[in-house]
Motif scaffolding. Structure first.
Motif, PDB file in Angstrom:
ATOM      1  N   GLY A  83       0.818  -1.212   0.000  1.00 37.55           N
ATOM      2  CA  GLY A  83       0.000   0.000   0.000  1.00 37.55           C
ATOM      3  C   GLY A  83       0.845   1.253   0.000  1.00 37.55           C
ATOM      4  N   ALA A  84       1.958   1.235   0.771  1.00 41.43           N
ATOM      5  CA  ALA A  84       2.831   2.407   0.830  1.00 41.43           C
ATOM      6  C   ALA A  84       3.474   2.695  -0.523  1.00 41.43           C
ATOM      7  CB  ALA A  84       3.904   2.198   1.906  1.00 41.43           C
ATOM      8  N   LEU A  85       3.890   1.649  -1.224  1.00 43.61           N
ATOM      9  CA  LEU A  85       4.530   1.844  -2.528  1.00 43.61           C
ATOM     10  C   LEU A  85       3.517   2.303  -3.577  1.00 43.61           C
ATOM     11  CD1 LEU A  85       6.930  -1.248  -2.603  1.00 43.61           C
ATOM     12  CD2 LEU A  85       7.613   1.167  -2.554  1.00 43.61           C
ATOM     13  N   ILE A  86       2.295   1.774  -3.513  1.00 48.46           N
ATOM     14  CA  ILE A  86       1.267   2.229  -4.455  1.00 48.46           C
ATOM     15  C   ILE A  86       0.992   3.716  -4.257  1.00 48.46           C
ATOM     16  CG2 ILE A  86      -1.179   2.031  -5.079  1.00 48.46           C
ATOM     17  CD1 ILE A  86      -0.965  -0.967  -4.566  1.00 48.46           C
ATOM     18  N   ASN A  87       0.989   4.167  -3.012  1.00 43.74           N
ATOM     19  CA  ASN A  87       0.827   5.603  -2.742  1.00 43.74           C
ATOM     20  C   ASN A  87       1.957   6.410  -3.366  1.00 43.74           C
ATOM     21  OD1 ASN A  87      -1.541   5.244  -1.286  1.00 43.74           O
ATOM     22  ND2 ASN A  87      -0.485   5.115   0.688  1.00 43.74           N
ATOM     23  N   ARG A  88       3.138   5.840  -3.388  1.00 39.66           N
ATOM     24  CA  ARG A  88       4.289   6.551  -3.949  1.00 39.66           C
ATOM     25  C   ARG A  88       4.231   6.651  -5.483  1.00 39.66           C
ATOM     26  NH1 ARG A  88       4.227   7.679   0.309  1.00 39.66           N
ATOM     27  NH2 ARG A  88       3.632   9.540  -0.847  1.00 39.66           N
ATOM     28  N   LEU A  89       3.371   5.866  -6.131  1.00 45.12           N
ATOM     29  CA  LEU A  89       3.232   5.979  -7.594  1.00 45.12           C
ATOM     30  C   LEU A  89       2.641   7.319  -8.013  1.00 45.12           C
ATOM     31  CD1 LEU A  89       1.917   2.413  -8.594  1.00 45.12           C
ATOM     32  CD2 LEU A  89       4.229   3.333  -8.905  1.00 45.12           C
ATOM     33  N   THR A  90       2.003   8.021  -7.100  1.00 44.92           N
ATOM     34  CA  THR A  90       1.464   9.352  -7.383  1.00 44.92           C
ATOM     35  C   THR A  90       2.262  10.431  -6.642  1.00 44.92           C
ATOM     36  OG1 THR A  90      -0.165   9.008  -5.613  1.00 44.92           O
ATOM     37  CG2 THR A  90      -0.860   8.519  -7.866  1.00 44.92           C
ATOM     38  N   ASP A  91       3.499  10.109  -6.326  1.00 48.14           N
ATOM     39  CA  ASP A  91       4.363  11.029  -5.590  1.00 48.14           C
ATOM     40  C   ASP A  91       4.659  12.270  -6.432  1.00 48.14           C
ATOM     41  OD1 ASP A  91       6.328  10.535  -2.963  1.00 48.14           O
ATOM     42  OD2 ASP A  91       7.105  12.023  -4.374  1.00 48.14           O
ATOM     43  N   SER A  92       4.928  13.354  -5.755  1.00 43.17           N
ATOM     44  CA  SER A  92       5.252  14.597  -6.456  1.00 43.17           C
ATOM     45  C   SER A  92       6.649  14.574  -7.063  1.00 43.17           C
ATOM     46  CB  SER A  92       5.137  15.785  -5.491  1.00 43.17           C
ATOM     47  OG  SER A  92       5.995  15.588  -4.363  1.00 43.17           O
ATOM     48  N   GLU A  93       7.501  13.703  -6.565  1.00 44.33           N
ATOM     49  CA  GLU A  93       8.870  13.589  -7.073  1.00 44.33           C
ATOM     50  C   GLU A  93       8.948  12.471  -8.106  1.00 44.33           C
ATOM     51  OE1 GLU A  93      11.459  15.459  -6.215  1.00 44.33           O
ATOM     52  OE2 GLU A  93      10.524  16.606  -4.585  1.00 44.33           O
ATOM     53  N   GLU A  94       9.454  12.824  -9.282  1.00 34.85           N
ATOM     54  CA  GLU A  94       9.523  11.845 -10.376  1.00 34.85           C
ATOM     55  C   GLU A  94      10.374  10.634 -10.024  1.00 34.85           C
ATOM     56  OE1 GLU A  94      11.902  12.081 -14.372  1.00 34.85           O
ATOM     57  OE2 GLU A  94       9.959  13.045 -14.697  1.00 34.85           O
ATOM     58  N   GLU A  95      11.531  10.877  -9.421  1.00 34.63           N
ATOM     59  CA  GLU A  95      12.421   9.755  -9.128  1.00 34.63           C
ATOM     60  C   GLU A  95      11.817   8.819  -8.094  1.00 34.63           C
ATOM     61  OE1 GLU A  95      15.234  11.997  -5.788  1.00 34.63           O
ATOM     62  OE2 GLU A  95      16.081  11.348  -7.696  1.00 34.63           O
ATOM     63  N   VAL A  96      10.903   9.311  -7.272  1.00 35.91           N
ATOM     64  CA  VAL A  96      10.257   8.455  -6.274  1.00 35.91           C
ATOM     65  C   VAL A  96       9.289   7.500  -6.943  1.00 35.91           C
ATOM     66  CG1 VAL A  96       8.746   8.403  -4.249  1.00 35.91           C
ATOM     67  CG2 VAL A  96      10.533  10.138  -4.419  1.00 35.91           C
ATOM     68  N   TRP A  97       8.383   8.026  -7.808  1.00 40.09           N
ATOM     69  CA  TRP A  97       7.427   7.088  -8.414  1.00 40.09           C
ATOM     70  C   TRP A  97       8.082   6.155  -9.418  1.00 40.09           C
ATOM     71  CZ3 TRP A  97       6.994   8.352 -13.565  1.00 40.09           C
ATOM     72  CH2 TRP A  97       6.963   9.693 -13.961  1.00 40.09           C
ATOM     73  N   ILE A  98       9.216   6.572  -9.963  1.00 41.28           N
ATOM     74  CA  ILE A  98       9.956   5.658 -10.838  1.00 41.28           C
ATOM     75  C   ILE A  98      10.513   4.483 -10.030  1.00 41.28           C
ATOM     76  CG2 ILE A  98      12.086   5.431 -12.176  1.00 41.28           C
ATOM     77  CD1 ILE A  98      11.519   8.200 -13.341  1.00 41.28           C
ATOM     78  N   GLU A  99      11.135   4.787  -8.875  1.00 45.29           N
ATOM     79  CA  GLU A  99      11.685   3.711  -8.041  1.00 45.29           C
ATOM     80  C   GLU A  99      10.581   2.897  -7.381  1.00 45.29           C
ATOM     81  OE1 GLU A  99      14.536   2.567  -7.903  1.00 45.29           O
ATOM     82  OE2 GLU A  99      15.764   4.115  -8.831  1.00 45.29           O
TER      83      GLU A  99
END
Length: 697
Positions: A83-99
């Protein structure tokens, strides 16, 4: 004896790279077996950090920690890492949702269906769907104007596309709900664009697109029609095969990924065939001219023992190196794409095994194309009409003790006895595929024999679990191919093959050599052994049917079959065991072996006072087997029938057999009902026939 054909209700591919069935259930047991449990909580906390660098670091750390480590993966699951990683797919930082996409992709591959189901339930498809047009736009720009973006930027997009496609591939095999949702996205144009532009894109990304297409086109009507009806799509797929064949023909060094891509395309073409009459492929023998020239060079030269030995050596060298992630810090963040030379070679060997496994998956479907099923009408779901019992499609030669009008043969002469082979009308000619099946047997037998890493002792963990997982899959899939091959050969007359008794004995001995290496002790984490045995029994039955009468019953082998039959809970597996024993019992000179098998078959039957506890299918098989074994009173082993008073024993079971057949619901099990009635009638007529012979013991 059933085929191993693909069915929509069965999941053909298991994406779990490192199975964790050897681990006890529960987070406490996972914590006890994980060496990295102290870093779990800091990672979860940093995934929610306000600092983008920390969130990026945490996503990368997840990818690194779960490699070949199911215990740590379970601990992360327990902390809702999905769930935490799925939330990061809409992160404001590009490198975060890529990783984050990379970490989720690794979880899919290493975690299998459970994690994929969790991702689907937590709505991962929404952000993934939003990425599709972004990826398409970026790739279009790179292709049209390759100099507009630096190489590093292109590499990031390629890897991100790879991760998104892989997640979609794994999700599509999770459930029908997930598959239907993915169908609604309409991925065919997106994925086929990778095929069309493959010379301008990284091979690894194109291969991932092909893998996704292969999975999506497996018994999935919307995708099949989407590919089949577009001539440009079919032409792109065929161009991949032609390029692969041209490269091999010039003796150039071929990239392993290029071979994998060609195999995947073969699988896609198999999935979407047959092609419309206006298609150029409609006149091509897809098996003989397209698929087998790609697959045979993949499975024939591979040496599983050599790969196993090299993996063990590399694993020992790797174990002596210090771990790469002792102290996790943001300052020294791990790199998700960093691998040591040992890890790179291990991954290369694993990928080679996965390509062999993929080839066997495609080949299994080809080997299932039986001559008699080519004219069968497809059912409402587009599948061939295999019966419910899973074994009736084997049209064995058997004696019928009824004449054409259904009259008892008590009043007929011996010459009027009819031999039926299960076919109505003209027997169809063997197909091209059937004629080339024997050439595949030898390389498949080599892939059945286990290595030291295939089934490590239950008390020991494999030095490289991904290799062990791949090897187990190869053994199972190679057996499925052999099962279908011998079923195909049993269903068509092959006098020259049956006459080659030396080859039959060699095949029989090879199978038992492999099974002896597998062993019958199945501990925790060794479930693949069970799969091997279940499919291998079907292979033995097929070999026994082709060379019936020439294979002598070896006492140890007979005892293993009997013990396996006694312990089996699946009635169809019991049927296969009984069918195999029936074949061995018909060796003319093995009077003792015949007696042991016949007495065992008689023990399955009901008596005048006790019903059979074996179930309907095994009972019918046992009765049919006894009739077939003793249908010729001139055989040397017929002395067992007379001395053992088998005629009286069969008479005692008639009423019990009648009750069993009467209890079969014709509406639910039509084929079984028909077979049961046939065997019941043959039993009554057979007893009368034997009495009329009046042979003395």
């Amino acid at each position: 004896m059933g085929k191993s054909q693909k069915k929509r209700a069965m999941r053909r591919h298991n994406p779990m790279r490192v199975p964790d069935s050897h681990l006890p259930k529960g987070l406490d047991s996972a914590a006890a077996s994980s060496s990295k449990k102290e870093v779990i909580l800091p990672i979860i906390q940093k995934l929610e950090s306000v600092d983008g660098a920390e969130r990026h670091w945490a996503c990368v750390a997840v990818s690194n920690l779960i490699q070949n480590d199911p215990s740590t993966r379970r601990l992360l699951q327990g902390k809702n890492v999905v769930g935490a990683l799925i939330n990061r797919l809409t992160d404001s930082e590009e490198e975060v949702w890529i990783e984050a996409a990379g970490a989720l992709r690794n979880l899919c591959i290493d975690g299998g269906y459970d994690i994929c189901a969790e991702m689907y339930n937590k709505n991962i498809l929404s952000p993934l769907q939003a990425f599709i047009p972004k990826i398409s736009a970026a790739l279009s720009q790179f292709i049209e104007s390759p100099k507009t973006a630096p190489e590093n930027a292109r590499k990031v997009v390629y890897e991100f596309a790879n991760n998104v496609i892989t997640i979609l591939w794994c999700l599509s095999e999770t459930s029908n709900k997930a598959l239907n949702a993915i169908n609604q996205i309409g991925l065919v144009p997106f994925l086929m664009a990778f095929m069309a532009c493959r010379d301008k894109l990284p091979l690894s990304t194109v291969t991932s697109a092909a893998q996704c297409l292969y999975v999506l086109s497996d018994d999935n009507r919307p995708v099949i029609e989407g590919i089949r009806s577009n001539a440009a799509y079919v032409a792109s797929l065929m161009d991949v095969i032609c390029t692969n064949n041209d490269t091999n023909g010039k003796d150039k060094v071929v990239d392993d990924k290029a071979v994998t891509l060609a195999v995947l395309v073969c699988g896609i073409l198999e999935n979407v065939s047959p092609f419309p009459s206006q298609s150029a492929l409609s006149t091509v023998d897809l098996h003989k001219d397209v698929v087998l020239p790609v697959i045979q060079p993949v499975i024939s030269p591979v040496s599983l023992p050599a790969i196993s030995d090299r993996v063990r050596q590399l694993s020992m060298e790797q174990a002596s190196e210090p771990p790469q992630i002792d102290k996790l810090s943001i300052k020294h963040a791990p790199k998700s794409d960093h691998r040591s030379p040992i890890e790179i070679e291990l991954l290369k060997l694993e990928n080679q095994l996965r390509t062999v496994l993929l080839s066997l998956e495609v080949l299994t479907g080809i080997c299932a194309m039986l001559p008699e099923t080519e004219t069968d009408e497809a059912d409402a779901d587009g599948e061939t009409g295999e019966d419910e019992g899973g074994y009736l499609s084997l049209h064995r030669l058997r004696v019928s003790w009824l004449d054409e009008d259904g009259a008892d043969l008590d009043d007929a002469s011996d010459e009027e006895m009819v031999v039926e082979d299960g076919f109505s009308g003209e027997r169809p000619a063997p197909s091209q595929s059937t004629r080339i099946l024997p050439s595949l047997v030898e390389p498949l037998l080599a892939l059945v024999r286990p290595t030291d890493l295939s089934f490590p002792p239950a008390a020991e963990q494999s030095p490289h679990p991904p290799t062990t997982s791949a090897l187990g899959g190869i053994h199972v899939c190679a057996l499925e191919c052999l099962n279908n091959i011998f079923l195909s050969l049993s269903a068509s007359p092959h006098p020259e093959l049956s006459a080659d008794t030396q080859s039959g004995q060699k095949l029989w001995d090879e199978m038992w050599t492999s099974l002896n290496l597998v062993g019958t002790n199945i501990g925790r984490g060794q479930e693949r052994k069970k799969d091997v045995w279940e499919i291998a029994i079907g292979v033995l039955w097929g070999i026994g049917n082709i060379w019936k009468g020439s294979l002598a019953p070896v006492e140890d082998q007979v005892n293993v079959l009997i013990q396996y039959c006694n312990s089996a809970s699946d009635p169809i597996l019991r049927v296969k065991c009984l069918g195999t024993l029936e074949c061995l019992a018909q060796h003319p000179d093995s009077i003792d072996g015949n007696r042991a098998i016949a007495n065992y078959l008689l023990s399955v039957l009901p008596t005048t006072t006790e019903p059979s506890s074996w179930g309907t299918e095994p009972l019918i098989q046992a009765v049919s087997a006894l009739i077939d074994i003793f249908s010729d009173e001139d055989k040397p082993y017929d002395v067992n029938f007379r001395q053992g008073h088998f005629e009286n024993r069969l008479s005692e079971c008639v009423e019990g057999v009648r009750k069993t057949v009467r209890a079969i619901d014709r509406r639910k099990e039509r084929e079984l009902k028909v077979r049961g009635e046939e065997v019941r009638d043959n039993l009554v007529a057979f007893i009368k026939y034997r009495r009329r012979l009046k042979l003395n013991a």
